[in-house]
Design an enzyme around this catalytic site. Structure first.
Site, PDB file in Angstrom:
ATOM      1  N   LYS A  72      80.406 -39.865  32.879  1.00  0.00           N
ATOM      2  CA  LYS A  72      79.786 -39.387  34.115  1.00  0.00           C
ATOM      3  C   LYS A  72      79.264 -37.959  33.980  1.00  0.00           C
ATOM      4  O   LYS A  72      78.420 -37.544  34.795  1.00  0.00           O
ATOM      5  CB  LYS A  72      80.781 -39.475  35.269  1.00  0.00           C
ATOM      6  CG  LYS A  72      81.155 -40.910  35.653  1.00  0.00           C
ATOM      7  CD  LYS A  72      82.148 -40.943  36.795  1.00  0.00           C
ATOM      8  CE  LYS A  72      82.575 -42.362  37.141  1.00  0.00           C
ATOM      9  NZ  LYS A  72      83.446 -42.955  36.096  1.00  0.00           N
ATOM     10  N   HIS A 107      77.844 -40.502  38.553  1.00  0.00           N
ATOM     11  CA  HIS A 107      78.769 -41.567  38.952  1.00  0.00           C
ATOM     12  C   HIS A 107      77.959 -42.726  39.523  1.00  0.00           C
ATOM     13  O   HIS A 107      77.352 -42.609  40.599  1.00  0.00           O
ATOM     14  CB  HIS A 107      79.741 -41.024  39.989  1.00  0.00           C
ATOM     15  CG  HIS A 107      80.856 -41.960  40.330  1.00  0.00           C
ATOM     16  ND1 HIS A 107      80.933 -43.256  39.858  1.00  0.00           N
ATOM     17  CD2 HIS A 107      81.962 -41.790  41.124  1.00  0.00           C
ATOM     18  CE1 HIS A 107      82.011 -43.841  40.326  1.00  0.00           C
ATOM     19  NE2 HIS A 107      82.654 -42.969  41.099  1.00  0.00           N
ATOM     20  N   PHE A 165      87.380 -45.773  46.122  1.00  0.00           N
ATOM     21  CA  PHE A 165      87.808 -45.506  47.495  1.00  0.00           C
ATOM     22  C   PHE A 165      88.660 -46.674  47.987  1.00  0.00           C
ATOM     23  O   PHE A 165      88.396 -47.835  47.690  1.00  0.00           O
ATOM     24  CB  PHE A 165      86.595 -45.361  48.409  1.00  0.00           C
ATOM     25  CG  PHE A 165      85.939 -44.006  48.381  1.00  0.00           C
ATOM     26  CD1 PHE A 165      86.371 -43.007  47.534  1.00  0.00           C
ATOM     27  CD2 PHE A 165      84.878 -43.722  49.229  1.00  0.00           C
ATOM     28  CE1 PHE A 165      85.772 -41.755  47.514  1.00  0.00           C
ATOM     29  CE2 PHE A 165      84.268 -42.478  49.228  1.00  0.00           C
ATOM     30  CZ  PHE A 165      84.702 -41.488  48.369  1.00  0.00           C
ATOM     31  N   HIS A 190      87.808 -42.159  33.994  1.00  0.00           N
ATOM     32  CA  HIS A 190      87.041 -42.274  35.241  1.00  0.00           C
ATOM     33  C   HIS A 190      86.369 -40.936  35.530  1.00  0.00           C
ATOM     34  O   HIS A 190      85.175 -40.892  35.799  1.00  0.00           O
ATOM     35  CB  HIS A 190      87.978 -42.681  36.373  1.00  0.00           C
ATOM     36  CG  HIS A 190      87.263 -42.939  37.666  1.00  0.00           C
ATOM     37  ND1 HIS A 190      86.251 -43.863  37.783  1.00  0.00           N
ATOM     38  CD2 HIS A 190      87.413 -42.392  38.907  1.00  0.00           C
ATOM     39  CE1 HIS A 190      85.802 -43.882  39.031  1.00  0.00           C
ATOM     40  NE2 HIS A 190      86.499 -42.996  39.730  1.00  0.00           N
ATOM     41  N   GLU A 197      94.169 -38.514  37.819  1.00  0.00           N
ATOM     42  CA  GLU A 197      94.017 -39.329  36.606  1.00  0.00           C
ATOM     43  C   GLU A 197      94.729 -38.685  35.424  1.00  0.00           C
ATOM     44  O   GLU A 197      95.410 -39.367  34.648  1.00  0.00           O
ATOM     45  CB  GLU A 197      92.538 -39.529  36.285  1.00  0.00           C
ATOM     46  CG  GLU A 197      92.319 -40.436  35.080  1.00  0.00           C
ATOM     47  CD  GLU A 197      90.854 -40.710  34.785  1.00  0.00           C
ATOM     48  OE1 GLU A 197      90.569 -41.646  34.014  1.00  0.00           O
ATOM     49  OE2 GLU A 197      89.983 -39.974  35.317  1.00  0.00           O
ATOM     50  N   CYS A 235      84.202 -47.986  43.557  1.00  0.00           N
ATOM     51  CA  CYS A 235      83.871 -47.527  42.214  1.00  0.00           C
ATOM     52  C   CYS A 235      84.680 -48.216  41.117  1.00  0.00           C
ATOM     53  O   CYS A 235      84.447 -47.978  39.936  1.00  0.00           O
ATOM     54  CB  CYS A 235      84.062 -46.021  42.126  1.00  0.00           C
ATOM     55  SG  CYS A 235      83.176 -45.138  43.426  1.00  0.00           S
TER      56      CYS A 235
END
Length: 487
Positions: A409, A414, A473, A378, A389, A238
């Protein structure tokens, strides 16, 4: 055996100590006092500006329409109708419906592309149009009809003239493409497996292997445009798009290219993609109320919502942009990438890798933390990700109340490898319009949030310096820094 294998592991507290800014610094001595000052890039050959943007999204393929929908707080999440979801634990997503590539890829060619690459080609071509570098529809169609036969070296008569006429004034060897993807042609891959199982290898498409390789987003755009500069892809889950933006800018700054197409593309809303993320315990299962499922920073969040699309920027040296009197939407000041080296799916709880990445991006940009007043976060709507975050942001920015922070998002889901490119566009539009889109579904804010999340309603706001965060990830972190262009 190597001695370092037996060194004691650093403690978490030692690793979490703040690190001094150190990149691109000027040191000025006065008597016994040394003052360290950050410095932004001033060389027009190394300053990187954004001259074009292209989008494929749940809100359509027009950048202005896309951002207007975000400003209105329109929700792009709905029940999936592309395949049967009745037996699946998650039944909704930010699914693109009624997509058309007309004018960019002909129907015969589009049938040979995985949807991921179709999104990327359309987005990239629209970015070039937006930058004043576009072709006429006929030229695009000519490329599309002959694209796959050209790869085999046949049927190329007349293609070069029609394809490249609009790029004649560009040094194509100094124009490159860096479009990444998190999952690539996963749709074509699963279809190939089904064909192999049900029918046999004799019926496999000859386009199967090209379709599943992650470099194809850049490769196909290269064939469409004739750009022969550095053309490759990066895949960091991502965080992919932001990695591509950082690398593209570095090519410009070192002087090897004048123009780069950079961003990401993704189309993984398929049964394997949906259930795979469910197996990771990453997806929301709020099937009874999908419109409120993507709720970053809300205490009742239960996972992210899948989206899809593409977001690609035209990045250009200021010198080259000014020579051709290009539109300049914003300036890319800098960026950074790093890795948590912690876990295949979970972020570090203290957000140390993220905070370090933010610090390094500001160093690279020549920006003090106090200059940043907007963050496109994010913010996936996962318990661990959102918390990590926020911890990282608090460690870098000592006065959170002075920041605006929103979550794209919450509106479109996402979009995995395309997320950073699409959110970079949202960040740049915030700069150019003076309006921040809302973070929707802010019902019960986590008490750890000390920021203005632009809850549920757009806000008029003058952006000084913005950062856009993307994390993936495997612990991949990437942060990019944008600001209004000032000659």
């Amino acid at each position: 055996m190597h001695q370092s294998l037996f060194l004691p592991k650093p403690t978490l507290s030692a690793l979490s100590q703040p690190r001094p800014l150190r990149h691109r610094l000027h040191r000025v001595s006065a008597a016994s006092t040394t003052v360290t000052a950050l410095c932004r890039e001033t060389d027009p050959k190394k300053r990187v500006v954004i001259t074009g943007m292209g989008i494929v999204s749940v809100f359509g393929n027009d950048v202005n329409k896309f951002y207007n929908k975000l400003l209105e707080g329109e929700n792009g999440i709905d029940m999936i109708d592309r395949f049967d979801v009745s037996a699946l634990p998650t039944k909704f997503a930010g699914e693109i419906k009624n997509f058309s590539s007309e004018g960019y890829i002909d129907r015969e060619t589009e049938r040979k592309y995985d949807t991921c690459w179709t999104y990327g080609v359309v987005s990239g071509m629209k970015a070039l149009e937006n930058a004043g570098l576009g072709c006429e529809t006929e030229a695009f169609m000519k490329v599309g009809r002959s694209l796959w036969c050209r790869a085999s070296g046949v049927g190329t008569e007349g293609v070069q003239e029609g394809t490249y006429a609009c790029f004649l004034w560009i040094d194509k060897a100094r124009a490159g493409i860096l479009v990444g993807t998190g999952m690539g042609g996963v749709g074509a891959f699963t279809e190939g497996l089904e064909t192999l199982k049900d029918v046999g290898y004799q019926e496999l498409s000859p386009a199967l292997i090209p379709n599943i390789t992650s470099n194809m987003g850049s490769a196909l755009l290269g064939i469409h445009t004739g750009f022969t500069g550095p053309t490759y892809s990066i895949s960091t889950a991502c965080a992919t798009s932001n990695y591509c933006l950082c690398a593209a800018a570095n090519h410009i700054r070192k002087g090897s290219v004048d123009v780069m197409l950079a961003g990401g593309t993704e189309a993984c809303i398929i049964p394997a993609g949906l259930t795979g993320f469910t197996a990771c315990r990453a997806l929301s299962q709020r099937n009874n109320d999908p419109k409120t499922a993507s709720r970053p920073w809300d205490k009742d969040r239960d996972g992210f919502v899948m989206g899809e699309g593409a977001g690609i920027l035209v990045m250009e040296s200021l010198e080259h942009a000014m020579k051709r009197d290009a539109p300049i939407f914003a300036e890319y000041l800098g960026g950074a990438v790093n890795c948590d080296a912690h876990h295949i799916t979970e972020p570090r709880a203290d957000g140390f890798g993220v905070s370090t990445c933010i610090q390094q991006s500001l160093e690279n940009a020549g920006v003090y933390p106090e200059e940043v007043n907007y963050i496109n976060a994010h913010a996936t709507s996962t318990i661990l990700g959102d918390s990590a975050e926020v911890s990282a942001i608090k460690s870098v920015f000592k006065n959170p109340s002075q920041l605006k922070m929103n979550a794209t998002k919450s509106l479109i889901g996402h979009c995995i490898g395309a997320a950073g490119g699409m959110e970079a566009i949202a960040t740049i539009k915030a700069i150019t319009t003076g309006w921040l889109h809302p973070t929707i579904n802010q019902f019960n804010l986590d008490p750890a949030i000390e920021f203005d999340t632009v809850p549920n309603k757009k806000q008029e706001y003058e952006v000084n310096v913005a950062i856009s965060n993307s994390f993936g990830f495997g612990g991949h972190n990437a942060v990019v820094v944008f600001a209004p262009f000032k000659p």
